[in-house]
Design a protein around this motif. Sequence first.
Motif, PDB file in Angstrom:
ATOM      1  N   ASP A  35       5.720 189.130   2.687  1.00 42.72           N
ATOM      2  CA  ASP A  35       5.627 188.275   3.481  1.00 42.72           C
ATOM      3  C   ASP A  35       6.572 187.282   3.416  1.00 42.72           C
ATOM      4  OD1 ASP A  35       5.073 185.754   4.965  1.00 42.72           O
ATOM      5  OD2 ASP A  35       3.172 186.679   5.682  1.00 42.72           O
ATOM      6  N   ALA A  36       7.521 186.459   2.416  1.00 47.50           N
ATOM      7  CA  ALA A  36       8.249 185.699   2.906  1.00 47.50           C
ATOM      8  C   ALA A  36       7.871 184.573   2.938  1.00 47.50           C
ATOM      9  CB  ALA A  36       9.623 185.362   3.921  1.00 47.50           C
ATOM     10  N   THR A  37       6.781 184.023   3.531  1.00 48.01           N
ATOM     11  CA  THR A  37       6.045 183.043   4.220  1.00 48.01           C
ATOM     12  C   THR A  37       4.398 182.842   3.423  1.00 48.01           C
ATOM     13  OG1 THR A  37       4.609 183.689   5.733  1.00 48.01           O
ATOM     14  CG2 THR A  37       6.673 183.174   6.469  1.00 48.01           C
ATOM     15  N   VAL A  42       4.867 186.687  -2.663  1.00 49.89           N
ATOM     16  CA  VAL A  42       6.572 186.300  -3.397  1.00 49.89           C
ATOM     17  C   VAL A  42       6.775 186.558  -5.046  1.00 49.89           C
ATOM     18  CG1 VAL A  42       8.467 185.284  -3.093  1.00 49.89           C
ATOM     19  CG2 VAL A  42       7.196 184.980  -1.321  1.00 49.89           C
ATOM     20  N   ALA A  43       5.340 185.779  -5.189  1.00 51.28           N
ATOM     21  CA  ALA A  43       5.206 185.993  -6.595  1.00 51.28           C
ATOM     22  C   ALA A  43       5.014 186.886  -7.044  1.00 51.28           C
ATOM     23  CB  ALA A  43       4.621 184.922  -6.969  1.00 51.28           C
ATOM     24  N   PHE A  54      14.902 182.166 -11.732  1.00 50.99           N
ATOM     25  CA  PHE A  54      16.158 182.117 -10.687  1.00 50.99           C
ATOM     26  C   PHE A  54      17.154 182.692  -9.419  1.00 50.99           C
ATOM     27  CE2 PHE A  54      17.776 183.031 -14.758  1.00 50.99           C
ATOM     28  CZ  PHE A  54      18.895 184.309 -14.352  1.00 50.99           C
ATOM     29  N   ASN A  55      16.416 183.372  -9.720  1.00 51.02           N
ATOM     30  CA  ASN A  55      16.986 184.539  -8.490  1.00 51.02           C
ATOM     31  C   ASN A  55      16.860 184.796  -7.010  1.00 51.02           C
ATOM     32  OD1 ASN A  55      19.410 186.799  -8.603  1.00 51.02           O
ATOM     33  ND2 ASN A  55      18.344 188.313  -9.447  1.00 51.02           N
ATOM     34  N   PRO A  56      17.781 184.399  -6.387  1.00 51.52           N
ATOM     35  CA  PRO A  56      17.345 184.135  -5.142  1.00 51.52           C
ATOM     36  C   PRO A  56      16.932 186.056  -4.667  1.00 51.52           C
ATOM     37  CG  PRO A  56      19.243 183.628  -5.344  1.00 51.52           C
ATOM     38  CD  PRO A  56      18.955 184.163  -6.927  1.00 51.52           C
ATOM     39  N   LEU A  57      15.997 185.712  -2.999  1.00 47.75           N
ATOM     40  CA  LEU A  57      15.163 187.368  -2.733  1.00 47.75           C
ATOM     41  C   LEU A  57      16.604 187.117  -1.762  1.00 47.75           C
ATOM     42  CD1 LEU A  57      11.671 187.171  -3.634  1.00 47.75           C
ATOM     43  CD2 LEU A  57      13.479 187.810  -4.601  1.00 47.75           C
ATOM     44  N   LEU A 104      10.232 179.692  -3.148  1.00 46.28           N
ATOM     45  CA  LEU A 104      10.313 180.539  -4.812  1.00 46.28           C
ATOM     46  C   LEU A 104      11.075 181.729  -4.021  1.00 46.28           C
ATOM     47  CD1 LEU A 104       6.993 182.347  -5.710  1.00 46.28           C
ATOM     48  CD2 LEU A 104       9.036 181.151  -7.049  1.00 46.28           C
ATOM     49  N   VAL A 105      11.382 182.339  -2.207  1.00 42.52           N
ATOM     50  CA  VAL A 105      12.313 182.834  -2.003  1.00 42.52           C
ATOM     51  C   VAL A 105      13.990 182.647  -2.400  1.00 42.52           C
ATOM     52  CG1 VAL A 105      12.992 184.011   0.118  1.00 42.52           C
ATOM     53  CG2 VAL A 105      11.026 183.056  -0.644  1.00 42.52           C
ATOM     54  N   ALA A 106      14.137 181.162  -2.174  1.00 41.71           N
ATOM     55  CA  ALA A 106      14.918 180.734  -2.225  1.00 41.71           C
ATOM     56  C   ALA A 106      15.625 180.316  -3.222  1.00 41.71           C
ATOM     57  CB  ALA A 106      15.605 179.644  -1.145  1.00 41.71           C
ATOM     58  N   ALA A 107      14.741 180.648  -4.349  1.00 43.36           N
ATOM     59  CA  ALA A 107      15.283 179.722  -6.022  1.00 43.36           C
ATOM     60  C   ALA A 107      15.288 178.462  -5.693  1.00 43.36           C
ATOM     61  CB  ALA A 107      16.205 181.008  -7.029  1.00 43.36           C
TER      62      ALA A 107
END
Length: 327
Positions: A35-37, A42-43, A54-57, A104-107
């Motif tokens: 779940d991206a929220t 996400v972790a 640092f690598n976005p998803l 974290l998703v967008a780094a």
Amino acid sequence: MLAADEQAIETAASTLAEGKLVAIPTETVYGLAADATKGDAVARIFEAKGRPHFNPLICHVSDIAMAERYALIDPLSRSLIDAFWPGPLTLVVPLKPDAGIHPLVAAGLDSIALRMPRGIAGRIIAKLDRPLAAPSANTSGKISGTSAKAVADDLGQKIALILDAGPSEVGLESTIVKVQGNAVLLLRPGGLAAEDIEAVIGHKLERLDQRAAIQAPGMMTSHYAPSASVRLNVHEVREGECLLAFGPLRARHAELAAAMLNLSETGNLREAAANLFDFMKRLDTLGRSVIAVEPIPFNGLGEAINDRLVRAAAPRSLSTDEMEQIK
């Protein structure tokens, strides 16, 4: 492992709602979804993959309405969405303020990479009614999984649920582009050929310098790598190497190869793309030190195939630019 049927949609959505990881089949490769929220969920992706933060998803949505909840869609991006969604195209677009996507998703970037997958993945997202952060389901930097078995062999003990829908149709990750004014930048070649995008926008895609800062997934110098070293554009095979062949004509001394798999005996790039990761993984399991790869043309999906091979062959340590982004 669970067959990707109607009941699996319910089970996957409820598992994701609990903040757990689910490996989901998509038309590109299998994705490691959360779940991206939810920050904790996400972790877990980064922890399971060993992925640099640092690598976005990529954030996967079920429809355009969901995309517009979280991002600002410009007219040119919308024309690409209309042409290619659902499908193997990811668009990097500005995040809306307070969008609800975990940082974290967008780094740490002010943009988000969005894609609408085909098939059961989209139906799971619609059932959950929240976007899924879902990079490829493999250990970071290694070969992407294109089957449920490949995912289970790599990450099985780290994932709550793996859905099995058979081999991935496309076999390469999505193409990633970003609209910048009237230009469209190709951030990562993938399962949608550049020529198809150019036919819609009416002009050439612009390519980024290889040293450009990471703006999207798949831009690290070393990526998609087997344990073996990879030797590219081989015209002569050395004794004991494994050979990743392409087309009807062989490199000299191909008979010296310890093993050979042909991405496409007829030279079909779509077939080659679908086989790439699976064949690399199969050759890698033989334990030889080198996988030699015959030349593959750069037209059509050949650009994406060569991109993955170049990254697979790159030195395995992080570049100076990538190290700077960790600090």
